[in-house]
Design a protein around this motif. Structure first.
Motif, PDB file in Angstrom:
ATOM      1  N   ARG A 101      -9.098  -3.154  -1.953  1.00 55.56           N
ATOM      2  CA  ARG A 101      -8.449  -2.720  -3.195  1.00 55.56           C
ATOM      3  C   ARG A 101      -8.584  -3.782  -4.282  1.00 55.56           C
ATOM      4  O   ARG A 101      -8.842  -3.471  -5.444  1.00 55.56           O
ATOM      5  CB  ARG A 101      -6.973  -2.424  -2.917  1.00 55.56           C
ATOM      6  CG  ARG A 101      -6.255  -1.708  -4.040  1.00 55.56           C
ATOM      7  CD  ARG A 101      -4.796  -1.500  -3.693  1.00 55.56           C
ATOM      8  NE  ARG A 101      -4.056  -2.767  -3.660  1.00 55.56           N
ATOM      9  CZ  ARG A 101      -2.755  -2.853  -3.358  1.00 55.56           C
ATOM     10  NH1 ARG A 101      -2.073  -1.763  -3.045  1.00 55.56           N
ATOM     11  NH2 ARG A 101      -2.155  -4.028  -3.363  1.00 55.56           N
TER      12      ARG A 101
ATOM     13  N   ILE B 273     -16.191   2.186  -3.476  1.00 57.41           N
ATOM     14  CA  ILE B 273     -15.306   2.382  -2.326  1.00 57.41           C
ATOM     15  C   ILE B 273     -16.111   2.429  -1.034  1.00 57.41           C
ATOM     16  O   ILE B 273     -15.754   1.778  -0.040  1.00 57.41           O
ATOM     17  CB  ILE B 273     -14.454   3.663  -2.503  1.00 57.41           C
ATOM     18  CG1 ILE B 273     -13.415   3.450  -3.602  1.00 57.41           C
ATOM     19  CG2 ILE B 273     -13.774   4.056  -1.186  1.00 57.41           C
ATOM     20  CD1 ILE B 273     -12.697   4.720  -4.031  1.00 57.41           C
TER      21      ILE B 273
ATOM     22  N   TYR C  51      -6.323   3.239  -7.504  1.00 56.37           N
ATOM     23  CA  TYR C  51      -6.590   1.945  -8.138  1.00 56.37           C
ATOM     24  C   TYR C  51      -7.842   1.991  -8.996  1.00 56.37           C
ATOM     25  O   TYR C  51      -7.900   1.384 -10.069  1.00 56.37           O
ATOM     26  CB  TYR C  51      -6.683   0.842  -7.075  1.00 56.37           C
ATOM     27  CG  TYR C  51      -5.393   0.062  -6.978  1.00 56.37           C
ATOM     28  CD1 TYR C  51      -5.281  -1.208  -7.505  1.00 56.37           C
ATOM     29  CD2 TYR C  51      -4.265   0.642  -6.400  1.00 56.37           C
ATOM     30  CE1 TYR C  51      -4.097  -1.912  -7.443  1.00 56.37           C
ATOM     31  CE2 TYR C  51      -3.073  -0.040  -6.334  1.00 56.37           C
ATOM     32  CZ  TYR C  51      -2.993  -1.320  -6.857  1.00 56.37           C
ATOM     33  OH  TYR C  51      -1.811  -2.005  -6.808  1.00 56.37           O
TER      34      TYR C  51
ATOM     35  N   ILE D 235       0.850  -1.188   0.000  1.00 58.75           N
ATOM     36  CA  ILE D 235       0.000   0.000   0.000  1.00 58.75           C
ATOM     37  C   ILE D 235       0.891   1.244   0.000  1.00 58.75           C
ATOM     38  O   ILE D 235       1.925   1.288   0.675  1.00 58.75           O
ATOM     39  CB  ILE D 235      -0.916   0.013   1.241  1.00 58.75           C
ATOM     40  CG1 ILE D 235      -1.708  -1.292   1.343  1.00 58.75           C
ATOM     41  CG2 ILE D 235      -1.862   1.198   1.206  1.00 58.75           C
ATOM     42  CD1 ILE D 235      -2.381  -1.487   2.684  1.00 58.75           C
TER      43      ILE D 235
ATOM     44  N   ASN E  51      -5.575   5.893  -1.712  1.00 62.18           N
ATOM     45  CA  ASN E  51      -5.064   4.642  -2.264  1.00 62.18           C
ATOM     46  C   ASN E  51      -6.101   3.979  -3.154  1.00 62.18           C
ATOM     47  O   ASN E  51      -5.780   3.486  -4.249  1.00 62.18           O
ATOM     48  CB  ASN E  51      -4.662   3.692  -1.125  1.00 62.18           C
ATOM     49  CG  ASN E  51      -3.196   3.756  -0.763  1.00 62.18           C
ATOM     50  OD1 ASN E  51      -2.357   3.129  -1.424  1.00 62.18           O
ATOM     51  ND2 ASN E  51      -2.874   4.510   0.278  1.00 62.18           N
ATOM     52  N   LEU E  52      -7.335   3.961  -2.703  1.00 60.18           N
ATOM     53  CA  LEU E  52      -8.404   3.318  -3.468  1.00 60.18           C
ATOM     54  C   LEU E  52      -8.764   4.124  -4.713  1.00 60.18           C
ATOM     55  O   LEU E  52      -9.058   3.553  -5.768  1.00 60.18           O
ATOM     56  CB  LEU E  52      -9.631   3.111  -2.572  1.00 60.18           C
ATOM     57  CG  LEU E  52      -9.392   2.189  -1.368  1.00 60.18           C
ATOM     58  CD1 LEU E  52     -10.624   2.140  -0.480  1.00 60.18           C
ATOM     59  CD2 LEU E  52      -8.992   0.786  -1.797  1.00 60.18           C
TER      60      LEU E  52
ATOM     61  N   LEU F 206     -12.076  -3.791  -6.047  1.00 58.45           N
ATOM     62  CA  LEU F 206     -12.570  -2.575  -6.690  1.00 58.45           C
ATOM     63  C   LEU F 206     -13.078  -2.810  -8.114  1.00 58.45           C
ATOM     64  O   LEU F 206     -14.046  -2.188  -8.541  1.00 58.45           O
ATOM     65  CB  LEU F 206     -11.468  -1.509  -6.722  1.00 58.45           C
ATOM     66  CG  LEU F 206     -11.363  -0.589  -5.507  1.00 58.45           C
ATOM     67  CD1 LEU F 206     -10.170   0.339  -5.660  1.00 58.45           C
ATOM     68  CD2 LEU F 206     -12.644   0.216  -5.319  1.00 58.45           C
TER      69      LEU F 206
END
Length: 310
Positions: A152, A120, A105, A92, A101-102, A155
């Motif tokens: 993650r 998310i 991605y 991460i 972070n999400l 997603l």
């Protein structure tokens, strides 16, 4: 008949003189959990990396790997589009918070902003991380980071979720939360490929297990069926083999099978009452009477315990 999601045939992988995988074959059916089980060094992670294109198999006759019909050696991107990967390593981005972070991605997968926000929110709630949405990564516990890796990986709404030892080092409460979520994903139609050296985890989640030992395929099947076919129901675990003399002269019943592992003596039988009588000859605290598990099966097949070092 449906085509398997993953089809592995006669796969070999060597690193110099080390044989990491030795002519391994197996199939993974849709909407099932398939677990690769074995100690560290058994070849589990090498097999995982080969499936999602991070490790190239040796060129041997009739060797192939197909994931959704794609060859990971040449069609890695096609597989990644349909898959979510949770690696062993925590990769991460430490400079970004959870939400950032999400977002990164989601952008990689080309998910539109509104749809990304909805996914998310839903996935953070699914993994009980909603209140950590704005948290910095160093502030998260180990269990939270593992759950974030799973968020993650989900997603892009993958058809295949690859979990490489997802609960190593986690406390039982977090481990059971992850197990519950994996069961739900499978129920919703996601195929799960799992590596673990926790026999309890494999027994709880897997429809099929493949036990690997020194890179070789040792045993494959439904864990409950394998236990019924190969194992007695109970084991008296004597914690110090030096106490064997206290019961050795008592053991006359042919139904008792002995196994030794390090300094342990294991006495296996389907007769619980008989093992209880044997235990009466031992000092309190020197023994443990329990039901058998997959680690006992591994010991029977290999002569060593799952957690022994290679």
């Amino acid at each position: 008949m449906k085509q398997p999601v993953i089809c592995v045939r006669n796969v070999k992988k060597t690193y110099g003189k080390l044989v990491a995988l030795d002519h391994v074959s197996f199939d993974v059916e849709e909407a099932t959990c398939y677990a690769l089980l074995g100690p560290n060094g058994a070849g589990k992670t090498t097999m995982m990396k080969m499936i999602y294109g991070k490790c190239v198999r040796d060129a041997v006759p009739e060797s192939s790997v197909r994931v959704f019909g794609f060859d990971p050696d040449t069609q890695e991107l096609d597989i990644k589009t349909l898959s979510g990967i949770v690696p062993q390593e925590d990769n991460i981005d430490q400079e970004l918070n959870v939400k950032q972070n999400l977002d990164v991605y989601a952008n990689f997968y080309g998910i539109q902003k509104k749809e990304a926000e909805e996914r998310i929110h839903r996935l953070l709630d699914f993994m009980e991380l909603t209140d950590k949405k704005q948290a910095k990564i160093p502030e998260l516990s180990g269990g939270m980071k593992r759950r974030l890796l799973i968020v993650r990986a989900l997603l892009n709404e993958p058809k295949l979720l690859v979990l490489d030892e997802p609960t190593t080092g986690l406390d039982p409460q977090v481990r059971h939360l992850i197990w519950d979520r994996v069961r739900q994903l499978k129920k919703d139609g996601t195929t799960v490929l799992l590596t673990t050296h926790y026999m309890e985890e494999a027994f709880a989640l897997a429809d099929t297990i493949l036990i690997l030992h020194e890179g070789k395929r040792l045993l494959e099947g439904n864990p409950q069926q394998l236990m019924g076919e190969h194992m007695e129901d109970y084991v008296l675990e004597v914690l110090d083999k030096d106490t064997l003399s206290a019961i050795d002269t008592v053991i006359k019943d042919a139904s008792v099978r002995k196994e030794e592992a390090q300094n342990l003596l294991m006495l296996y039988s389907n007769e619980l009452d008989y093992l209880k009588r044997l235990s009466e000859n031992l000092d309190p605290g020197s023994h443990y009477l329990r039901q058998t598990n997959l680690e006992d099966l591994f010991l029977k097949m290999t002569g060593r315990k799952l957690h022994d070092q290679q």
